[in-house]
Design an enzyme around this catalytic site. Structure first.
Site, PDB file in Angstrom:
ATOM      1  N   ARG A  48      10.543   4.808 -34.299  1.00  9.59           N
ATOM      2  CA  ARG A  48      10.839   4.769 -33.179  1.00  9.59           C
ATOM      3  C   ARG A  48      11.984   6.106 -33.125  1.00  9.59           C
ATOM      4  O   ARG A  48      12.704   6.140 -33.985  1.00  9.59           O
ATOM      5  CB  ARG A  48      11.543   3.558 -32.731  1.00  9.59           C
ATOM      6  CG  ARG A  48      10.696   2.269 -32.860  1.00  9.59           C
ATOM      7  CD  ARG A  48      11.117   0.799 -32.481  1.00  9.59           C
ATOM      8  NE  ARG A  48      10.402  -0.283 -32.815  1.00  9.59           N
ATOM      9  CZ  ARG A  48      10.120  -0.891 -33.829  1.00  9.59           C
ATOM     10  NH1 ARG A  48      10.719  -0.492 -35.011  1.00  9.59           N
ATOM     11  NH2 ARG A  48       9.306  -1.975 -33.673  1.00  9.59           N
ATOM     12  N   LYS A  58      13.928  -3.030 -35.859  1.00  9.41           N
ATOM     13  CA  LYS A  58      14.198  -4.162 -34.895  1.00  9.41           C
ATOM     14  C   LYS A  58      14.787  -5.418 -35.688  1.00  9.41           C
ATOM     15  O   LYS A  58      13.973  -5.693 -36.675  1.00  9.41           O
ATOM     16  CB  LYS A  58      13.404  -4.403 -34.035  1.00  9.41           C
ATOM     17  CG  LYS A  58      12.867  -3.460 -32.960  1.00  9.41           C
ATOM     18  CD  LYS A  58      12.105  -4.132 -31.944  1.00  9.41           C
ATOM     19  CE  LYS A  58      11.743  -2.960 -30.710  1.00  9.41           C
ATOM     20  NZ  LYS A  58      10.702  -3.645 -29.706  1.00  9.41           N
ATOM     21  N   HIS A  62       7.762   6.824 -26.789  1.00  9.93           N
ATOM     22  CA  HIS A  62       6.715   6.415 -27.940  1.00  9.93           C
ATOM     23  C   HIS A  62       5.349   6.998 -28.318  1.00  9.93           C
ATOM     24  O   HIS A  62       4.752   6.592 -29.222  1.00  9.93           O
ATOM     25  CB  HIS A  62       6.513   4.862 -27.965  1.00  9.93           C
ATOM     26  CG  HIS A  62       7.687   3.925 -28.225  1.00  9.93           C
ATOM     27  ND1 HIS A  62       8.287   4.251 -29.132  1.00  9.93           N
ATOM     28  CD2 HIS A  62       7.757   2.612 -27.673  1.00  9.93           C
ATOM     29  CE1 HIS A  62       9.294   3.026 -29.037  1.00  9.93           C
ATOM     30  NE2 HIS A  62       9.001   2.173 -28.186  1.00  9.93           N
ATOM     31  N   ARG A 103       4.748   7.946 -31.919  1.00 13.89           N
ATOM     32  CA  ARG A 103       4.715   6.704 -32.611  1.00 13.89           C
ATOM     33  C   ARG A 103       3.239   6.158 -32.551  1.00 13.89           C
ATOM     34  O   ARG A 103       2.541   5.792 -33.476  1.00 13.89           O
ATOM     35  CB  ARG A 103       5.713   5.754 -32.243  1.00 13.89           C
ATOM     36  CG  ARG A 103       5.740   4.298 -32.824  1.00 13.89           C
ATOM     37  CD  ARG A 103       6.804   3.406 -32.665  1.00 13.89           C
ATOM     38  NE  ARG A 103       6.699   1.970 -32.688  1.00 13.89           N
ATOM     39  CZ  ARG A 103       7.075   1.398 -34.161  1.00 13.89           C
ATOM     40  NH1 ARG A 103       7.334   2.227 -35.033  1.00 13.89           N
ATOM     41  NH2 ARG A 103       6.946   0.184 -34.058  1.00 13.89           N
ATOM     42  N   HIS A 116       5.768  -3.889 -37.462  1.00 12.03           N
ATOM     43  CA  HIS A 116       5.645  -4.951 -36.355  1.00 12.03           C
ATOM     44  C   HIS A 116       5.599  -6.279 -37.332  1.00 12.03           C
ATOM     45  O   HIS A 116       5.193  -6.359 -38.340  1.00 12.03           O
ATOM     46  CB  HIS A 116       4.222  -4.855 -36.002  1.00 12.03           C
ATOM     47  CG  HIS A 116       4.010  -3.700 -34.812  1.00 12.03           C
ATOM     48  ND1 HIS A 116       2.815  -3.002 -34.401  1.00 12.03           N
ATOM     49  CD2 HIS A 116       4.990  -3.099 -34.134  1.00 12.03           C
ATOM     50  CE1 HIS A 116       2.952  -2.252 -33.747  1.00 12.03           C
ATOM     51  NE2 HIS A 116       4.476  -2.033 -33.246  1.00 12.03           N
ATOM     52  N   TYR A 167      -4.158  -1.171 -31.019  1.00 12.38           N
ATOM     53  CA  TYR A 167      -4.336   0.396 -31.534  1.00 12.38           C
ATOM     54  C   TYR A 167      -6.020   0.340 -31.816  1.00 12.38           C
ATOM     55  O   TYR A 167      -6.734   1.117 -31.964  1.00 12.38           O
ATOM     56  CB  TYR A 167      -3.715   0.681 -32.642  1.00 12.38           C
ATOM     57  CG  TYR A 167      -2.438   0.924 -32.380  1.00 12.38           C
ATOM     58  CD1 TYR A 167      -1.927   2.331 -31.359  1.00 12.38           C
ATOM     59  CD2 TYR A 167      -1.130   0.030 -32.468  1.00 12.38           C
ATOM     60  CE1 TYR A 167      -0.767   2.229 -31.051  1.00 12.38           C
ATOM     61  CE2 TYR A 167      -0.146   0.379 -32.234  1.00 12.38           C
ATOM     62  CZ  TYR A 167       0.313   1.466 -31.311  1.00 12.38           C
ATOM     63  OH  TYR A 167       1.647   1.874 -30.892  1.00 12.38           O
TER      64      TYR A 167
END
Length: 311
Positions: free
Chosen positions: A159, A183, A255, A258, A281, A290
């Site tokens: 990110r 995160k 993004h 990414r 994730h 994806y």
């Protein structure tokens, strides 16, 4: 057929909207949207011969949901998000009526708004990514920094906030990895390709020292013109500016690289769980979006290449 009763639909709708404004302090735009949605709902019930809210059953609400998505004689179909909002308004109306004792039952209790459609992340074709990465010049403090930043974003799937958060010690040149702070304070070690490492080396040797001399000393990898840590907004501007120069501005978001990183990996045969780890994730479900892109690509190729694709 109900022609009247103790809970006229129009009256309860007005009471509910007043409740939202006076007691809940609901935002004006939301109230206006709910007003339109509930007027449409009241008209739908009226066409079904229902004027008493107490006579509404789950089947009426389900039929309204279908009318929202498919359209009717008076309205065009709504987008999934708008249809979901309208059903939220209807559920709120019935919950209010039941809580206030206006109706004995809440027929909307088990009626769920449709799940919003999963939006596929935008990914650039490989040739567009390569054109974007080649745009920054190979000389000058800012061009060298920008080239290193873009290469790193695509090579690692980081990110933008993770890239600008990198410190010098987070780069392991021997192991060809970077340590990203994701995160929730979760760190992950991500491999980096040779082109990105070469761009980083060029920036760290030939540009960063000059930028650092203007600041007060920071361990940040990417520096601004004053020698401080590059901000997320400035890094996004780097991507945006180069995307415009490459003619890709309309398809680029913070993004984009990414998303392109993840899509290209899966198209190249990478396991979705490996991509999950690389992206940081928490759930593989997030990463599986994806795979939808890849399936869509396969369908397009099949439709255009197979001699009997259309029978």
């Amino acid at each position: 057929m109900v022609t009247g009763g103790r809970a006229p639909v129009a009256g309860v709708v007005r009471a509910y909207l007043d409740h939202l404004v006076v007691e809940r302090g609901t935002a004006r735009n939301t109230v206006e949207s709910y007003t339109r949605d509930l007027r449409r709902y009241a008209a739908h019930l009226d066409r079904a011969g229902v004027t008493d809210l107490a006579a509404v059953g789950p089947e009426h609400i389900t039929e309204f949901g279908m009318a929202l998505r498919e359209g009717d004689d008076e309205h065009r179909p709504l987008a999934a998000s708008s249809a979901a909002r309208a059903l939220v308004a209807v559920r709120g109306l019935h919950r209010f009526a039941h809580a206030d004792g206006i109706t004995e039952q809440n027929p909307a209790r088990d009626v769920k708004p449709p799940a919003p459609a999963r939006r596929l992340p935008k990914a650039l074709p490989v040739h567009d990514v390569l054109r974007l990465l080649d745009l920054p010049a190979t000389e000058g403090e800012r061009p060298l920094r920008d080239r290193a930043l873009l290469e790193l974003l695509y090579s690692s799937g980081a990110r933008i906030s993770e890239a600008v958060g990198l410190d010098l010690d987070d780069i392991d040149h021997d192991q060809r990895t970077v340590l990203l702070d994701g995160k929730g304070g979760h760190q992950r070690l991500v491999p980096v390709g040779r082109p990105a490492l070469e761009a980083l080396d060029a920036y760290l040797v030939r540009a960063r020292p000059a930028l650092a001399s203007r600041g007060r000393g920071t361990a940040a990898v990417f520096l601004n013109a004053r020698g401080g840590r590059l901000s997320r907004q400035s890094a996004w501007q780097v991507l945006k500016t180069n995307a415009e120069r490459a003619g890709l501005a309309s398809t680029v978001s913070p993004h984009t690289l990414r998303h392109s990183f993840a899509t290209h990996l899966i198209e190249g045969g990478a396991d979705v769980r490996v991509v999950q780890e690389l992206l940081g994730h928490a759930s593989v479900t997030t990463t599986q979006v994806y795979t939808l892109i890849t399936v869509n690509t396969l369908r397009e190729v099949y439709a255009t290449a197979h001699p009997r694709a259309f029978g």
